[in-house]
Design a protein around this motif. Structure first.
Motif, PDB file in Angstrom:
ATOM      1  N   VAL A 176       0.835  -1.206   0.000  1.00 43.63           N
ATOM      2  CA  VAL A 176       0.000   0.000   0.000  1.00 43.63           C
ATOM      3  C   VAL A 176       0.870   1.256   0.000  1.00 43.63           C
ATOM      4  CG1 VAL A 176      -1.652   1.339   1.358  1.00 43.63           C
ATOM      5  CG2 VAL A 176      -1.972  -1.120   1.091  1.00 43.63           C
ATOM      6  N   ARG A 195     -12.476   0.619  -2.880  1.00 41.82           N
ATOM      7  CA  ARG A 195     -12.828  -0.515  -2.028  1.00 41.82           C
ATOM      8  C   ARG A 195     -12.545  -1.845  -2.716  1.00 41.82           C
ATOM      9  NH1 ARG A 195     -17.524   0.838   2.262  1.00 41.82           N
ATOM     10  NH2 ARG A 195     -16.858   2.957   2.730  1.00 41.82           N
ATOM     11  N   LEU A 198      -8.867  -2.462  -2.216  1.00 45.28           N
ATOM     12  CA  LEU A 198      -8.613  -3.007  -0.879  1.00 45.28           C
ATOM     13  C   LEU A 198      -9.016  -4.472  -0.805  1.00 45.28           C
ATOM     14  CD1 LEU A 198      -7.981  -2.825   2.161  1.00 45.28           C
ATOM     15  CD2 LEU A 198     -10.303  -1.921   2.496  1.00 45.28           C
ATOM     16  N   SER A 256      -7.182  -6.520   6.585  1.00 41.72           N
ATOM     17  CA  SER A 256      -7.889  -5.273   6.267  1.00 41.72           C
ATOM     18  C   SER A 256      -7.406  -4.132   7.156  1.00 41.72           C
ATOM     19  CB  SER A 256      -9.400  -5.475   6.434  1.00 41.72           C
ATOM     20  OG  SER A 256      -9.718  -5.887   7.755  1.00 41.72           O
ATOM     21  N   ALA A 259      -3.936  -2.940   5.926  1.00 40.58           N
ATOM     22  CA  ALA A 259      -4.037  -2.086   4.741  1.00 40.58           C
ATOM     23  C   ALA A 259      -4.505  -0.685   5.114  1.00 40.58           C
ATOM     24  CB  ALA A 259      -4.993  -2.724   3.726  1.00 40.58           C
ATOM     25  N   TYR A 349      -9.173   3.440   4.675  1.00 45.86           N
ATOM     26  CA  TYR A 349      -8.394   3.253   3.450  1.00 45.86           C
ATOM     27  C   TYR A 349      -8.840   4.231   2.361  1.00 45.86           C
ATOM     28  CZ  TYR A 349      -6.212   0.606  -0.394  1.00 45.86           C
ATOM     29  OH  TYR A 349      -5.465   0.225  -1.462  1.00 45.86           O
TER      30      TYR A 349
END
Length: 368
Positions: A176, A195, A198, A256, A259, A349
């Motif tokens: 990332v 999204r 991600l 998750s 990230a 994110y």
């Protein structure tokens, strides 16, 4: 003059976009020589540990047993035993309880063999196999599982969870930040929604992590079969399945969050400042399960905490301290926490990915 222009390519559907990102993550990792070598070393270490454990169990020293004058002749006919002559049954029980001998052969008519075998926890397998007939066994102090085996299983689950979660969580974080630092992320989100980007990263690394778990399980099964540890294999089969299921959702939860935490910074040097709390959450179950693997209360509490349940619940399943419905309840709690974490992580994110420069504060990332 009117010229024909090629029609623009249609935007990828969300599902295909997620898989494109996941495939990119998987391919990049598999092309990494360091990752392939590290995985190979991990699998070799696991295989060596299983084989060494099996060979060590086969090369056991002779069983020290206590006998009376009436049963001394029975012990003399058995190979690989070291008999100790005692006065009576009471003296034999004392030696067994004090762990000075592994078993005792004393007179007894209840079983029809003329003698019985006294043990403290479990009857020595080698001794029982040497007897031409199986006598009655009286367990003086029953134990649920071997303490050493319990400890080794706890370490095994803890190490696998720690290494897989920290390795692939760190990989997601670095990916990332690298995309932010090189501005590649601006090109990616022009074609793929944030999204979906991600979700693809989480999916790709989850596939890699589960691949390692499956490979480790396969090597452990083969090693146990080759070394003849069928009893251990039968006992650990169900806990390994529980561990795989718990690890799947526990890793999605952590991935998750990794990230999202990485999206809050723009330089590789700053990753530690946002991912350190997550690293502590990954390390905590490992140390807790080592220090408290024989503490039912602590293990029970850990088995219902989402971040430690992937380690604690399989250990409790292995030692027989948890029912199936407890595993189902713990898994339901983990799933609910995972869903909530994904929602929060997606928001962080999405709100932080294009913000360059100084570290984004958590409150700002949540507000947008």
């Amino acid at each position: 003059m009117i010229t024909d222009r090629p029609a623009p390519s249609p935007a990828p559907l969300p599902a295909s976009a997620v898989w494109l990102v996941a495939e990119r993550e998987i391919t990049a990792k598999l092309r990494s020589r360091a990752f392939v070598i590290a995985t190979g070393i991990l699998l070799l270490i696991a295989l060596a540990a299983v084989l060494i454990g099996g060979l060590a169990s086969r090369s056991a020293s002779p069983d020290a047993i206590a006998v009376t004058s009436e049963t001394a002749a029975v012990a003399e006919a058995l190979p690989d035993v070291e008999p100790t002559l005692v006065a009576d049954r009471s003296a034999a029980e004392t030696l067994v309880k004090d762990d000075e001998v592994s078993a005792a052969i004393v007179p007894g008519d209840e079983s029809g063999f003329g003698f019985v075998v006294l043990t403290k926890e479990d009857a020595p397998t080698s001794l029982m196999m040497q007897l031409s007939q199986v006598p009655k066994v009286e367990v003086l102090e029953p134990a649920d599982t071997d303490p050493l085996l319990r400890y080794l299983v706890a370490i095994g689950f803890g190490v696998v969870f720690l290494m897989a979660a920290s390795t692939f969580g760190g990989t997601i974080a670095q990916s990332v930040v690298e995309e932010k630092q090189t501005r590649v992320v601006e090109l990616l989100i022009s074609a793929i929604p944030t999204r979906e980007l991600l979700a693809g990263k989480v999916l790709g690394n989850t596939v890699l992590a589960m691949g390692q778990i499956v490979a480790l399980a396969a090597i452990a099964i083969v090693g146990l079969i080759v070394t003849g540890q069928n009893e251990l294999l039968a006992g650990i089969g169900a806990p390994v399945l529980w561990f795989a299921v718990f690890f799947l959702f526990g890793f999605v939860l952590l991935a998750s969050l990794y990230a999202a935490a990485a999206a809050m910074v723009s330089r590789q040097e700053d990753i530690g400042s946002t991912t350190m709390p997550l690293m502590m959450l990954v390390m905590a179950p490992y140390f807790l399960v080592i220090f408290f693997n024989d503490n039912p209360l602590v293990l029970t509490i850990m088995s219902y905490v989402p971040f430690s349940a992937p380690v604690a619940m399989p250990v409790r399943m292995f030692v027989g301290e948890a029912q199936w419905w407890e595993g189902a309840l713990s898994l339901a709690i983990l799933l609910a926490t995972c869903a909530g974490a994904i929602v929060v992580a997606a928001k962080i994110y999405e709100n932080s990915l294009l913000r360059m420069g100084a570290r984004v504060k958590l409150g700002e990332a949540l507000r947008g």
